[in-house]
Design a protein around this motif. Structure first.
Motif, PDB file in Angstrom:
ATOM      1  N   LYS A  74       0.830  -1.211   0.000  1.00 27.65           N
ATOM      2  CA  LYS A  74       0.000   0.000   0.000  1.00 27.65           C
ATOM      3  C   LYS A  74       0.862   1.258   0.000  1.00 27.65           C
ATOM      4  N   SER A  75       2.075   1.149   0.544  1.00 29.68           N
ATOM      5  CA  SER A  75       2.960   2.312   0.587  1.00 29.68           C
ATOM      6  C   SER A  75       3.638   2.577  -0.750  1.00 29.68           C
ATOM      7  N   VAL A  76       3.595   1.613  -1.681  1.00 26.86           N
ATOM      8  CA  VAL A  76       4.276   1.786  -2.972  1.00 26.86           C
ATOM      9  C   VAL A  76       3.301   1.752  -4.152  1.00 26.86           C
ATOM     10  N   VAL A  77       1.999   1.626  -3.862  1.00 28.51           N
ATOM     11  CA  VAL A  77       0.981   1.603  -4.914  1.00 28.51           C
ATOM     12  C   VAL A  77       0.154   2.878  -4.841  1.00 28.51           C
ATOM     13  N   SER A  78      -0.019   3.535  -5.977  1.00 29.32           N
ATOM     14  CA  SER A  78      -0.857   4.737  -6.073  1.00 29.32           C
ATOM     15  C   SER A  78      -2.068   4.386  -6.930  1.00 29.32           C
ATOM     16  N   TYR A  79      -3.254   4.492  -6.350  1.00 28.92           N
ATOM     17  CA  TYR A  79      -4.474   3.942  -6.952  1.00 28.92           C
ATOM     18  C   TYR A  79      -5.463   5.035  -7.319  1.00 28.92           C
ATOM     19  N   LEU A  80      -5.897   5.028  -8.576  1.00 30.20           N
ATOM     20  CA  LEU A  80      -6.965   5.902  -9.047  1.00 30.20           C
ATOM     21  C   LEU A  80      -8.193   5.039  -9.317  1.00 30.20           C
ATOM     22  N   PRO A  81      -9.203   5.076  -8.431  1.00 29.95           N
ATOM     23  CA  PRO A  81     -10.401   4.252  -8.645  1.00 29.95           C
ATOM     24  C   PRO A  81     -11.275   4.825  -9.754  1.00 29.95           C
ATOM     25  N   ASP A  82     -12.259   4.041 -10.174  1.00 31.39           N
ATOM     26  CA  ASP A  82     -13.134   4.499 -11.254  1.00 31.39           C
ATOM     27  C   ASP A  82     -14.210   5.448 -10.764  1.00 31.39           C
ATOM     28  N   ARG A  83     -14.269   5.698  -9.462  1.00 37.64           N
ATOM     29  CA  ARG A  83     -15.247   6.630  -8.900  1.00 37.64           C
ATOM     30  C   ARG A  83     -14.575   7.511  -7.851  1.00 37.64           C
ATOM     31  N   MET A  84     -14.995   8.788  -7.796  1.00 40.51           N
ATOM     32  CA  MET A  84     -14.494   9.710  -6.777  1.00 40.51           C
ATOM     33  C   MET A  84     -14.896   9.214  -5.394  1.00 40.51           C
ATOM     34  N   TYR A  85     -13.943   9.177  -4.455  1.00 38.31           N
ATOM     35  CA  TYR A  85     -14.237   8.652  -3.127  1.00 38.31           C
ATOM     36  C   TYR A  85     -14.097   9.697  -2.024  1.00 38.31           C
ATOM     37  N   PHE A  86     -13.923  10.969  -2.387  1.00 41.46           N
ATOM     38  CA  PHE A  86     -13.835  12.028  -1.395  1.00 41.46           C
ATOM     39  C   PHE A  86     -15.218  12.611  -1.121  1.00 41.46           C
ATOM     40  N   ALA A  87     -15.419  13.120   0.093  1.00 44.34           N
ATOM     41  CA  ALA A  87     -16.702  13.720   0.477  1.00 44.34           C
ATOM     42  C   ALA A  87     -16.914  15.028  -0.283  1.00 44.34           C
TER      43      ALA A  87
END
Length: 243
Positions: A74-87
């Protein structure tokens, strides 16, 4: 292999009685931009979530930099999901601060410079942003990390062609040169120019993994044309994977 970043050995994932991934064997090296391609339901998002550690394989073994998914990966992976996950109430500055606090490899200055170039003011709230602006903000955050592996799930699906060009150029010029970018998309014609290699998934299995230049030389056609030929009996485009 020392140069191997991703290694999958017999990776299988069940959802009830359904096989989302079926004994996937795969190796991906470092310093590559890789297209993860396949029709709806082929297992692309499931594989990305396994690499992120959001899901666990039902069978088989998966490693990133020689480690099974966990705190280190998790410390070396940068993930862009298919949906916005911020409030929705969060401001751009709030999210920049969150990334700066949470990720030791996050370059806030780089992210702020990208936001300025996108006319994203720090005081802008998520709820006031268009879908395309949200996509670009998320990409700026993800690509401002010095990660080993960037996982981008449909990064250009919801934006106009001009924004797609900006996003692809952002990926090309900002990823860690020793890292690898894995991009899941249906818009093959738009991203083909940036890809070093492609992985074709069909019903949870890898049906082709090859360098883009080799495909063009051997097949005499583009990756997009080859994809349409291989999957011509399967509806192409439309909604992205439910998984």
């Amino acid at each position: 292999m020392e140069n191997t970043l991703i290694a999958c050995r017999g990776v299988t994932k069940f959802y009830g009685k359904s096989n989302a991934l079926d004994h996937v064997d795969l190796e991906v090296g470092r310093g590559r931009i890789v297209g993860l391609l396949g029709p709806n339901g082929s297992g692309k998002t499931t594989l990305i979530k396994l690499l992120c550690g959001l899901l666990q394989p039902s069978e088989g073994q998966l490693t990133i930099d020689g480690h099974t998914p966990g705190p280190y990966t998790k410390s070396v992976v940068s993930y862009l999901p298919d949906r916005m996950y911020f409030a929705d109430w969060m401001k751009a500055s709030d999210i920049l601060g969150l990334f700066a606090d949470f990720y030791g490899d996050f370059d806030r200055k780089k992210a702020e410079e990208m936001c300025r170039s996108l006319s994203i003011h720090p005081s802008m709230r998520i709820k006031a942003m268009s879908k395309g602006t949200k996509e670009k903000l998320q990409l700026a955050l993800v690509m401002s990390r010095a990660a080993q592996l960037y996982l981008l799930d449909e990064p250009i699906a919801g934006v106009d062609p001009a924004a797609r060009d900006f996003i692809l150029n952002t990926i090309l010029t900002n990823y860690n040169e020793n890292g690898t970018v894995l991009i899941s998309t249906h818009l093959i014609g738009d991203i083909e120019r940036v890809l070093d290699e492609v992985i074709f998934l069909q019903t949870g299995s890898v049906v082709r993994h090859q360098a883009v230049d080799d495909i063009r030389e051997q097949e005499g056609k583009s990756v997009d044309a080859l994809f349409r030929e291989i999957f011509r009996a399967i509806p192409y485009g439309g909604e992205y994977d439910a998984r």
